[in-house]
Each structure stands twice: as C-alpha cells, then as structure tokens.
Design a protein around this motif. Structure first.
Motif, PDB file in Angstrom:
ATOM      1  N   PRO A  30       0.796  -1.237   0.000  1.00 20.61           N
ATOM      2  CA  PRO A  30       0.000   0.000   0.000  1.00 20.61           C
ATOM      3  C   PRO A  30       0.828   1.287   0.000  1.00 20.61           C
ATOM      4  O   PRO A  30       2.027   1.265   0.298  1.00 20.61           O
ATOM      5  CB  PRO A  30      -0.812  -0.090   1.294  1.00 20.61           C
ATOM      6  N   GLU A  31       0.157   2.392  -0.280  1.00 22.37           N
ATOM      7  CA  GLU A  31       0.842   3.677  -0.442  1.00 22.37           C
ATOM      8  C   GLU A  31       1.283   4.307   0.876  1.00 22.37           C
ATOM      9  O   GLU A  31       2.313   4.967   0.946  1.00 22.37           O
ATOM     10  CB  GLU A  31      -0.024   4.667  -1.230  1.00 22.37           C
ATOM     11  N   GLN A  32       0.481   4.107   1.938  1.00 29.89           N
ATOM     12  CA  GLN A  32       0.784   4.867   3.167  1.00 29.89           C
ATOM     13  C   GLN A  32       2.196   4.600   3.700  1.00 29.89           C
ATOM     14  O   GLN A  32       2.949   5.545   3.949  1.00 29.89           O
ATOM     15  CB  GLN A  32      -0.272   4.584   4.247  1.00 29.89           C
ATOM     16  N   PRO A  33       2.603   3.319   3.877  1.00 27.63           N
ATOM     17  CA  PRO A  33       3.977   3.108   4.375  1.00 27.63           C
ATOM     18  C   PRO A  33       5.050   3.609   3.412  1.00 27.63           C
ATOM     19  O   PRO A  33       6.148   3.980   3.867  1.00 27.63           O
ATOM     20  CB  PRO A  33       4.072   1.584   4.564  1.00 27.63           C
ATOM     21  N   LEU A  34       4.748   3.636   2.123  1.00 26.08           N
ATOM     22  CA  LEU A  34       5.723   4.162   1.158  1.00 26.08           C
ATOM     23  C   LEU A  34       5.898   5.656   1.358  1.00 26.08           C
ATOM     24  O   LEU A  34       7.015   6.168   1.442  1.00 26.08           O
ATOM     25  CB  LEU A  34       5.265   3.861  -0.275  1.00 26.08           C
ATOM     26  N   VAL A  35       4.754   6.354   1.444  1.00 26.10           N
ATOM     27  CA  VAL A  35       4.792   7.808   1.649  1.00 26.10           C
ATOM     28  C   VAL A  35       5.454   8.134   2.997  1.00 26.10           C
ATOM     29  O   VAL A  35       6.161   9.131   3.140  1.00 26.10           O
ATOM     30  CB  VAL A  35       3.353   8.386   1.567  1.00 26.10           C
ATOM     31  N   ASP A  36       5.262   7.245   3.979  1.00 29.79           N
ATOM     32  CA  ASP A  36       5.823   7.471   5.314  1.00 29.79           C
ATOM     33  C   ASP A  36       7.298   7.073   5.432  1.00 29.79           C
ATOM     34  O   ASP A  36       7.891   7.233   6.500  1.00 29.79           O
ATOM     35  CB  ASP A  36       5.020   6.685   6.365  1.00 29.79           C
ATOM     36  N   GLY A  37       7.885   6.504   4.370  1.00 26.64           N
ATOM     37  CA  GLY A  37       9.329   6.252   4.399  1.00 26.64           C
ATOM     38  C   GLY A  37       9.759   4.866   4.831  1.00 26.64           C
ATOM     39  O   GLY A  37      10.899   4.678   5.272  1.00 26.64           O
ATOM     40  N   MET A  38       8.898   3.859   4.667  1.00 26.21           N
ATOM     41  CA  MET A  38       9.313   2.507   5.055  1.00 26.21           C
ATOM     42  C   MET A  38      10.525   2.026   4.256  1.00 26.21           C
ATOM     43  O   MET A  38      11.438   1.401   4.798  1.00 26.21           O
ATOM     44  CB  MET A  38       8.157   1.514   4.880  1.00 26.21           C
ATOM     45  N   VAL A  39      10.541   2.343   2.954  1.00 24.77           N
ATOM     46  CA  VAL A  39      11.653   1.877   2.114  1.00 24.77           C
ATOM     47  C   VAL A  39      12.959   2.524   2.568  1.00 24.77           C
ATOM     48  O   VAL A  39      13.993   1.848   2.661  1.00 24.77           O
ATOM     49  CB  VAL A  39      11.360   2.170   0.628  1.00 24.77           C
ATOM     50  N   ASP A  40      12.926   3.800   2.878  1.00 23.85           N
ATOM     51  CA  ASP A  40      14.133   4.489   3.373  1.00 23.85           C
ATOM     52  C   ASP A  40      14.661   3.774   4.621  1.00 23.85           C
ATOM     53  O   ASP A  40      15.863   3.521   4.746  1.00 23.85           O
ATOM     54  CB  ASP A  40      13.824   5.948   3.730  1.00 23.85           C
ATOM     55  N   ALA A  41      13.734   3.466   5.541  1.00 22.51           N
ATOM     56  CA  ALA A  41      14.140   2.876   6.818  1.00 22.51           C
ATOM     57  C   ALA A  41      14.761   1.490   6.615  1.00 22.51           C
ATOM     58  O   ALA A  41      15.786   1.166   7.214  1.00 22.51           O
ATOM     59  CB  ALA A  41      12.933   2.777   7.759  1.00 22.51           C
TER      60      ALA A  41
END
Ligand code: AMP
Ligand code: GLY
Length: 424
Positions: A73-84
């Motif tokens: 989903p989009e929310q964790p992407l927008v919130d920076g999960m991939v960065d983390a």
C-alpha cells in the motif's frame, strides 16, 4: 532461496504474496498483517506486526532472515518505510518517501508533470477559498476538484456546475472534509475518454511494463454510482493498442522516470499511471500511484509467469534492464465482491460460504476477510476478488462469474458487468 515479506492486508497483497510464494526461488512468504486468504494459502504465513512501526518490521526481518520486502500500500511508502529498511541493508522493493510524493501529493505530481511536459489536464493549485472561487469563474463544467494528500481514493470530486464546485471547495478548504489531505486542492480540467491502468516495474530509468489493464472505479453497473477503490479489473486492456502503448511509454513512462532521476528522486517500485485515452488514442495522466493497483494486481498476477522475487531484487540492485518477463497469453478478469453499502457502511463479521466449491480454474483472492475459529468472515469494504483466466475476455468473465455465484454471505454486493467495455 529467498524469504519474502509482503506488507499489507488487501487483495493486492494476497495476489502478490501468492505469486511470490510460487516462485522457484522463494522458500517462504510472510505477509504482515495479511488476511484470511493469505492465512489459508500454502507456503504463506501471516505475521502480527504493526507495519507503521518500522523498527518492528526491521527487527522481524533480521530475526527471520528476510531477503526481500515488497510493500503493497501507499501509506507506508509515503511514510518512508523503504528508506528505513534500505538504511539497514534490507532489500525492499518500492519507492522511497521522496519518490512516493508522486502519489502522496497531487500538487507535487501536477507540478512535476507540468515541469517535464508530460500530457495531463490543465490545472490550478489553491489553499484558500477566495482564489479557488476566482479561478472557477472562468472555467467550463464539469470540473474536477482533488484533495492534495492521500484520501483513500475518496478525495476526487467531479463538480457538474459552478454551485457544486464552490461548495466542494468550501468543504475541502474550510470545513476540512478531508482533514489535512484537503488543506491544499487541485482544480483541473475534466478529461473525456477511456481510462486504463498503465503499470511498470521501475528502477531509475530502467523499467518493465506490466500487462495492460483496466479497472472499474464506479460502484454500480454501467460505471455509475460513487467512486470506489475498484470493483473489478481485467487484463490485457484492448483500449491500450500498440500505438497507445507506445505513446504511454514514450510520452509518460520514460519522461517520468527521467524527470524523477533528474530531480534527484530516482524511482524504484511499481509505478502506476492512471491514463485517460481520448478518441485519437492520445493518453493523458489522471494520476500517479506509487504501488500496484487493487484490483488490477489480482488478474495481472494471475498471468505473470516469471519469478516475481527475482524481478524485485533485480530492481533493488539496479539490474532490471537485464531481466525478461513472461506472461500467460490468456485474458484474466477479476470481479470484486464487497459488503453491501461499500464504499460507505461498515457491515462485517458475516461468515462466507462457498469458498471451497468455486469451479476449477477460478482463483479467489481475499481482501477484507478474517478467520473466526474455522470460519472465514467478512471484515468490511471490498471482501474478495474472484478471478479467472481464459482464451478470451468473455470466457474469462463467464468463468469468474461462475465463481461469484458459488459464494455468498448474505449481504454481498458486486457488479454484474465487469469487462463490458472490452466485450462488445
Ligand atoms: P484519481 O484518484 O485522481 O485517479 O481520480 C479518481 C477518478 O476520478 C479517476 O479514475 C477518474 O475516473 C476520475 N478523474 C480524475 N481526474 C479526472 C479528470 N481530470 N477528468 C475526468 N475524470 C477524472
Ligand atoms: N484500482 C485503482 C487503484 O488501485 O488505485
């Protein structure tokens, strides 16, 4: 062999996890939090994790030796999960927070499209009622008003006349109908044509197109009624002819990926361009999503023959250009079964009967389901997506509806015409 974690709980995540679990190079597939469908799937295990807590996700991956994370989903992407996750060396397929702005902010996306001269509707951006109303004076109707931020598919209003447009502007900017997501709005030209979902796997400027698809966003037959997350989808989409495909790649996908890279935000992940295709076959961008579509994923994954984990890892490691992708040549069509009242209403907890008697060749992907003892019960909203593959779209449609007919929970609702635009 890979150990994969899929983040999310919808039909898209069931389909991604199902396809990943069948890869010849995947040993185990986790889904956090998943649904009853992923819980029942051989080779897939649901995990109780707060996916908003990135440290918890990281700890889980380290403990379980996860070799690939795919964010649905989009929310964790927008919130920076991939960065983390990437920061601690966990391979994670999806855009980072900067690149995810393409979906997270419609104002960002529109400014990006304008800057890179990518075809889209003319627009204005506003954060105060007075200037929005002044802009509306000179416009023709219908006109489209969009909340800037993520609004779970509800932030787009098509206003039929000036009065409705002014009321919508007031609702969003003054009455906070969409909370923070609506503190800034886009007003844009109403485009006419046929919509298609153009999705690619991307890594920087490299990309592999997914099979073409169309969904049905309106709730009711004939594309009427309120906008929803999508009531059914099919692939391939006949409206995307070779010439439209070529234009979508040359005029939308390539300049978008090049522009994101040039702007210092190279995009890795599923890039979904929602296109409006006019009578002359000219596509214009309606929106970007930075993830796979739901329900487009379900029929598209039904046709994917390649090892999805290998493609995702190649993207994460910058080798996507070296990859081939293979598709089942048949058509796939999926019908969403929702709780009556969707997209409003909140009925749930109804036991679903018939899941074990769907005809051979029908695959049922779960979305809003949960297990209760031995029973599978509804958990609200879109509940299932019933998919079938066949030689042509009409046969796939017929088979999918045979599956739908086998399933009931008393308050199910579904469209009876999924695919109608492509079946003449
Ligand atoms: P979006 O979330 O931006 O995709 O908008 C949701 C739906 O609203 C789209 O799938 C279209 O059906 C419709 N829509 C959005 N923008 C426009 C537009 N500029 N012209 C016509 N319809 C639009
Ligand atoms: N089916 C449209 C979407 O996923 O946004």
């Amino acid at each position: 062999m890979n150990r994969v974690l899929v983040i999310g709980s919808g039909g898209r995540e069931h389909a991604l996890a199902w396809r990943l679990s069948q890869s010849t190079t995947v040993a185990h597939t986790f889904v956090a939090p998943g649904n009853a469908g992923t819980a029942l799937e051989p080779g897939i295990e649901n995990v109780v994790l707060d996916v908003a807590d990135f440290q918890a996700v990281i700890q889980f991956c380290q403990l379980q030796n996860v070799t690939l994370v795919v964010v649905g989903p989009e929310q964790p992407l927008v919130d920076g999960m991939v960065d983390a996750l990437l920061a601690v060396g966990i391979p994670c397929f999806g855009p980072n927070a900067a690149a995810a702005q393409l979906e997270g902010s419609k104002a960002f996306a529109k400014a990006f499209l304008a800057k890179h001269k990518i075809p889209t509707a003319a627009y204005g951006e506003f954060n105060d009622v007075a200037s929005a109303k002044t802009y509306l004076q000179g416009q023709s109707f219908p006109i489209v008003i969009k909340a800037d931020g993520l609004a779970a598919g509800k932030g787009v209003i098509i206003a039929e006349d000036l009065a409705q447009a002014e009321a919508t502007v007031e609702d969003m900017l003054e009455a906070n109908a969409f909370g923070d997501a609506g503190s800034r709005i886009i007003i844009e030209e109403f485009l006419v044509g046929e919509e298609a979902s153009f999705i690619v796997m991307a890594a920087g400027e490299d990309f592999i197109p997914m099979a073409t698809s169309q969904d049905h966003k309106a709730r009711d037959n004939g594309d009427l009624g309120p906008n929803t997350g999508g009531m059914g989808a099919y692939t391939p989409a006949p409206v995307v002819t070779d010439s439209v495909h070529q234009k979508a790649i040359e005029q939308v996908i390539k300049p978008t990926l090049a522009g994101m890279k040039a702007d210092g935000m190279p995009f890795t992940g599923f890039l979904y361009a929602g296109l409006m295709i006019d009578d002359e076959g000219q596509p214009k961008v309606l929106e970007f999503n930075v993830r796979f579509g739901d329900p487009e994923t379900q029929p598209i994954m039904s046709r994917l023959q390649s090892n999805l984990d290998q493609l995702c890892l190649a993207a994460v490691h910058g080798d996507l250009a070296q990859q081939d992708i293979a598709w089942d040549p048949r058509f796939a069509l999926g019908v969403v079964m929702a709780e009556k009242g969707y997209p409003l209403g909140n009925d749930k907890g109804n036991a679903i009967a018939g899941l074990d008697v769907v005809p051979a060749g029908v695959k049922v992907f779960h979305a809003g389901t949960a297990t209760q003892g031995d029973a599978v019960v509804t958990a609200g909203g879109r509940v299932l997506c019933v998919c079938a593959l066949d030689e042509d779209l009409k046969a796939a449609q017929q088979k999918a509806y045979e599956g739908v007919q086998a399933i009931t929970w008393g308050s199910e609702y579904f469209r009876t015409d999924i695919g109608f635009k492509a079946i003449k």
